[in-house]
Scaffold this motif. Structure first.
Motif, PDB file in Angstrom:
ATOM      1  N   LEU A 149      87.110 -47.507 -47.506  1.00 46.31           N
ATOM      2  CA  LEU A 149      87.592 -46.733 -46.364  1.00 46.31           C
ATOM      3  C   LEU A 149      88.520 -45.611 -46.814  1.00 46.31           C
ATOM      4  N   ILE A 150      89.474 -45.965 -47.669  1.00 49.76           N
ATOM      5  CA  ILE A 150      90.449 -44.972 -48.116  1.00 49.76           C
ATOM      6  C   ILE A 150      89.793 -43.903 -48.978  1.00 49.76           C
ATOM      7  N   THR A 151      88.945 -44.314 -49.908  1.00 49.46           N
ATOM      8  CA  THR A 151      88.289 -43.361 -50.796  1.00 49.46           C
ATOM      9  C   THR A 151      87.403 -42.403 -50.023  1.00 49.46           C
ATOM     10  N   PHE A 152      86.746 -42.895 -48.977  1.00 51.54           N
ATOM     11  CA  PHE A 152      85.932 -42.005 -48.136  1.00 51.54           C
ATOM     12  C   PHE A 152      86.776 -40.857 -47.596  1.00 51.54           C
ATOM     13  N   ILE A 185      79.268 -14.269 -52.455  1.00 47.32           N
ATOM     14  CA  ILE A 185      79.748 -15.397 -51.657  1.00 47.32           C
ATOM     15  C   ILE A 185      80.270 -14.958 -50.284  1.00 47.32           C
ATOM     16  N   SER A 186      80.105 -13.691 -49.938  1.00 52.96           N
ATOM     17  CA  SER A 186      80.706 -13.157 -48.714  1.00 52.96           C
ATOM     18  C   SER A 186      80.157 -13.821 -47.451  1.00 52.96           C
ATOM     19  N   ASP A 187      78.883 -14.223 -47.464  1.00 48.81           N
ATOM     20  CA  ASP A 187      78.271 -14.793 -46.262  1.00 48.81           C
ATOM     21  C   ASP A 187      78.010 -16.288 -46.386  1.00 48.81           C
ATOM     22  N   ILE A 188      78.592 -16.934 -47.368  1.00 46.37           N
ATOM     23  CA  ILE A 188      78.339 -18.359 -47.588  1.00 46.37           C
ATOM     24  C   ILE A 188      79.333 -19.208 -46.795  1.00 46.37           C
ATOM     25  N   SER A 189      78.817 -20.162 -46.029  1.00 47.60           N
ATOM     26  CA  SER A 189      79.648 -21.130 -45.315  1.00 47.60           C
ATOM     27  C   SER A 189      79.689 -22.418 -46.130  1.00 47.60           C
ATOM     28  N   VAL A 190      80.861 -22.734 -46.680  1.00 47.71           N
ATOM     29  CA  VAL A 190      80.957 -23.936 -47.513  1.00 47.71           C
ATOM     30  C   VAL A 190      80.756 -25.195 -46.680  1.00 47.71           C
ATOM     31  N   THR A 191      81.171 -25.137 -45.412  1.00 48.26           N
ATOM     32  CA  THR A 191      80.980 -26.301 -44.537  1.00 48.26           C
ATOM     33  C   THR A 191      79.502 -26.589 -44.339  1.00 48.26           C
ATOM     34  N   LYS A 192      78.716 -25.544 -44.127  1.00 53.85           N
ATOM     35  CA  LYS A 192      77.266 -25.715 -43.977  1.00 53.85           C
ATOM     36  C   LYS A 192      76.640 -26.212 -45.271  1.00 53.85           C
ATOM     37  N   ALA A 193      77.090 -25.677 -46.390  1.00 55.31           N
ATOM     38  CA  ALA A 193      76.527 -26.077 -47.679  1.00 55.31           C
ATOM     39  C   ALA A 193      76.801 -27.537 -47.989  1.00 55.31           C
ATOM     40  N   MET A 194      77.979 -28.039 -47.590  1.00 56.42           N
ATOM     41  CA  MET A 194      78.379 -29.398 -47.950  1.00 56.42           C
ATOM     42  C   MET A 194      78.161 -30.413 -46.835  1.00 56.42           C
ATOM     43  N   ALA A 195      77.557 -29.993 -45.725  1.00 57.76           N
ATOM     44  CA  ALA A 195      77.368 -30.906 -44.593  1.00 57.76           C
ATOM     45  C   ALA A 195      76.434 -32.059 -44.938  1.00 57.76           C
ATOM     46  N   ILE A 196      75.327 -31.775 -45.605  1.00 55.10           N
ATOM     47  CA  ILE A 196      74.373 -32.836 -45.941  1.00 55.10           C
ATOM     48  C   ILE A 196      74.965 -33.815 -46.950  1.00 55.10           C
ATOM     49  N   PRO A 197      75.598 -33.349 -48.044  1.00 52.39           N
ATOM     50  CA  PRO A 197      76.266 -34.303 -48.948  1.00 52.39           C
ATOM     51  C   PRO A 197      77.331 -35.141 -48.238  1.00 52.39           C
ATOM     52  N   ALA A 198      78.090 -34.525 -47.315  1.00 45.98           N
ATOM     53  CA  ALA A 198      79.107 -35.274 -46.570  1.00 45.98           C
ATOM     54  C   ALA A 198      78.461 -36.349 -45.701  1.00 45.98           C
ATOM     55  N   LEU A 199      77.265 -36.065 -45.170  1.00 43.56           N
ATOM     56  CA  LEU A 199      76.536 -37.065 -44.398  1.00 43.56           C
ATOM     57  C   LEU A 199      76.186 -38.266 -45.267  1.00 43.56           C
ATOM     58  N   GLY A 200      75.865 -38.014 -46.526  1.00 40.44           N
ATOM     59  CA  GLY A 200      75.603 -39.115 -47.451  1.00 40.44           C
ATOM     60  C   GLY A 200      76.821 -39.995 -47.642  1.00 40.44           C
ATOM     61  N   MET A 201      77.996 -39.380 -47.740  1.00 37.82           N
ATOM     62  CA  MET A 201      79.237 -40.145 -47.853  1.00 37.82           C
ATOM     63  C   MET A 201      79.447 -41.007 -46.612  1.00 37.82           C
ATOM     64  N   PHE A 202      79.159 -40.440 -45.443  1.00 32.34           N
ATOM     65  CA  PHE A 202      79.344 -41.176 -44.192  1.00 32.34           C
ATOM     66  C   PHE A 202      78.413 -42.382 -44.111  1.00 32.34           C
ATOM     67  N   GLY A 204      77.262 -44.006 -46.640  1.00 31.64           N
ATOM     68  CA  GLY A 204      77.811 -44.980 -47.582  1.00 31.64           C
ATOM     69  C   GLY A 204      78.943 -45.772 -46.972  1.00 31.64           C
ATOM     70  N   LEU A 205      79.789 -45.091 -46.183  1.00 28.75           N
ATOM     71  CA  LEU A 205      80.880 -45.769 -45.478  1.00 28.75           C
ATOM     72  C   LEU A 205      80.338 -46.791 -44.486  1.00 28.75           C
ATOM     73  N   LEU A 206      79.339 -46.407 -43.703  1.00 27.16           N
ATOM     74  CA  LEU A 206      78.749 -47.334 -42.732  1.00 27.16           C
ATOM     75  C   LEU A 206      78.127 -48.539 -43.429  1.00 27.16           C
ATOM     76  N   THR A 207      77.526 -48.304 -44.587  1.00 29.64           N
ATOM     77  CA  THR A 207      76.941 -49.415 -45.346  1.00 29.64           C
ATOM     78  C   THR A 207      78.014 -50.400 -45.786  1.00 29.64           C
ATOM     79  N   ALA A 208      79.137 -49.879 -46.258  1.00 27.10           N
ATOM     80  CA  ALA A 208      80.231 -50.746 -46.694  1.00 27.10           C
ATOM     81  C   ALA A 208      80.806 -51.550 -45.535  1.00 27.10           C
ATOM     82  N   HIS A 441      78.787 -47.213 -53.287  1.00 28.22           N
ATOM     83  CA  HIS A 441      78.627 -46.784 -51.900  1.00 28.22           C
ATOM     84  C   HIS A 441      78.744 -45.280 -51.698  1.00 28.22           C
ATOM     85  N   TYR A 442      79.264 -44.555 -52.677  1.00 28.65           N
ATOM     86  CA  TYR A 442      79.427 -43.120 -52.485  1.00 28.65           C
ATOM     87  C   TYR A 442      78.657 -42.271 -53.495  1.00 28.65           C
ATOM     88  N   ASN A 443      78.639 -42.648 -54.752  1.00 30.40           N
ATOM     89  CA  ASN A 443      77.940 -41.816 -55.730  1.00 30.40           C
ATOM     90  C   ASN A 443      76.425 -41.844 -55.534  1.00 30.40           C
TER      91      ASN A 443
END
Length: 457
Positions: A149-152, A185-202, A204-208, A441-443
């Protein structure tokens, strides 16, 4: 066929850590082995290691001030009051699922807030978690789940939300290095780029929470005393003490709570305008002193307690800087990547997987995602361009490659922090109960979802 020195050093470090050799010694031995294999010699290896330690001096000071700020927050009574309220609720209503999941949600929220809203990073863990162990034990909660939980919260926040530590990781380090390597990098949204990897973390949290560690696990109900917690709390306490704490709400206690909130806001604002966690912590601590929550004659003691609270974690992080410097000095990080590129010969799917895997190995060894990004960005960007990856996919690959291995590294503060709070009674092993569960659960989901992001963006 020669063995890559960086790969060997990481394998030795991880192997020794799993064999329960202290992380500091594991890092030192792994660094020496890697340096010698690369032909640096013992003198050059130690010089590189010492240079890395010197570069980590700022980390030591930042952690000391973060610890002092966190201990000052403890003086306001917030951690004890929270733990007391939880124990009282359990006494009144049993160990219902609602209380348990509210606790889980609270820990995740505090972990997330510690990266941006209340910038004390992992310093909150040794203060908030030990008082709650009595509640966790009574509800038979598996501490491996608490570590997950904390590491997530610690990892997902900085790799997805571009504020606080996330601003440093996503904007000041990742986008800066990607831009310097040749991508607009002027038009790059980092939130959009990292949304799918962040979903993987989520996921993993639900699995734990709902699969891996949902079964009850029993621990001995031990008294946690002052010595075991580096003198953070002023007295020994039991569940009865904490239950009574929830019923004590004098005006003085409420005033201290308001002052604590004011100090947190001050630290937040200073950090916002100066981009310095060190200054934010210092000003927050100053609020406690100016208002008398931390009396002038107690300031030295509180500051020392803060240093003791974070000393081991800070020392391991500094040692990891030495390890990282030796790995750079070997000159074999680039050959490791170049050798891997020969395996995929234009195949984007295999290329993305290998680049993410190398990021996992490098970050596991260094223990810091923030240190991994500059290493891989300069090499990955030209490679991604040549293979036809979009700028958004390139950012997703590099951002995920850096974050991979933070959860699950023996030298990472994302695993050291949870252990510092969960092992105060000696019933939580750093490697088996923090490192291995968070790695699984996360890697694994981060690797899978980072690859998906590279393919679809």
């Amino acid at each position: 066929m020669t063995i890559n020195a960086v790969l060997l050093a990481v394998v030795i470090m991880l192997g020794l850590s799993l064999a329960r050799v202290h992380v500091v010694l594991s890092l030192l031995i792994g660094a020496i082995a890697g340096g010698l294999l690369a032909g640096l010699g013992i003198t050059a290896t130690l010089e590189a290691f010492q240079e890395g330690i010197q570069n980590g001096a700022g980390i030591a000071l930042s952690y000391a001030l973060l610890g002092a700020f966190a201990v000052a927050i403890a003086h306001s009574g917030l951690p004890q009051s929270l733990a007391g309220a939880v124990i009282k609720r359990i006494d009144a209503g049993g160990t219902s699922a609602m209380i348990k999941y509210l606790l889980f949600a609270g820990l995740v929220m505090m972990s997330c807030f510690s990266q941006n809203l209340i910038p004390i990073h992992i310093a909150f863990i040794p203060l908030l978690v030990p008082p709650l162990l009595l509640a966790f034990n009574r509800m038979q909660i598996d501490r491996r789940l608490i570590a997950c939980l904390i590491t997530f919260g610690l990892v997902t926040t900085y790799m997805f939300i571009p504020y606080g530590f996330g601003d440093i990781y996503l904007n000041q380090i990742m986008l800066k290095n990607v831009g310097e390597a040749g991508i607009d990098i002027s038009d790059i949204s980092v939130t959009k780029a990292m949304a799918i990897p962040a979903l993987g973390m989520f996921l993993g949290l639900l699995t734990a929470v709902f699969i891996s560690y949902r079964k009850p696990r029993q621990y001995q109900q031990l008294t946690i005393d002052k010595d075991a917690r580096d003198a953070v709390i002023d007295k020994e306490y039991t569940s009865d003490d904490l239950s009574q704490t929830a019923t004590r709400a004098p005006m003085q206690g409420k005033l201290k709570t308001l002052i604590a909130l004011a100090a947190i806001v001050t630290a937040f604002v200073v950090q916002l305008y100066t981009d310095s966690l060190l200054l934010g912590s210092m000003f927050g601590f100053a609020v406690f002193m100016a208002t008398g929550v931390v009396k002038w004659r107690e300031a030295d003691s509180v500051f020392n307690d803060g240093i003791k609270l974070m000393a081991m974690i800070g020392f391991i992080m500094i040692t990891a800087q030495g390890f990282a410097e030796v790995m750079k000095a070997t000159g074999e990080i680039a050959p490791l990547i170049d050798g891997a590129t020969n395996l995929f010969a234009g195949n984007k799917a295999i290329a993305a997987f290998v680049m993410l895997g190398i990021g996992l190995v490098v970050t596991m060894g260094i223990g810091s995602s923030f240190s991994t990004i500059p290493i891989v960005a300069a090499i990955y960007v030209p490679l991604c361009i040549s293979l036809g990856f979009s700028p958004l996919a390139t950012v997703a690959i590099i951002g995920t490659a850096g974050a991979l291995g933070d959860a699950g590294s023996p030298a990472s503060d994302s695993t050291l922090g949870p252990t510092s709070g969960l092992n105060v009674d000696g019933q939580h092993d750093h490697i088996r109960d923090s490192v291995v569960p968070t790695f699984i659960h996360y890697n694994i989901p981060l690797l899978a979802f980072g690859w998906i992001a590279a393919m679809v963006l």
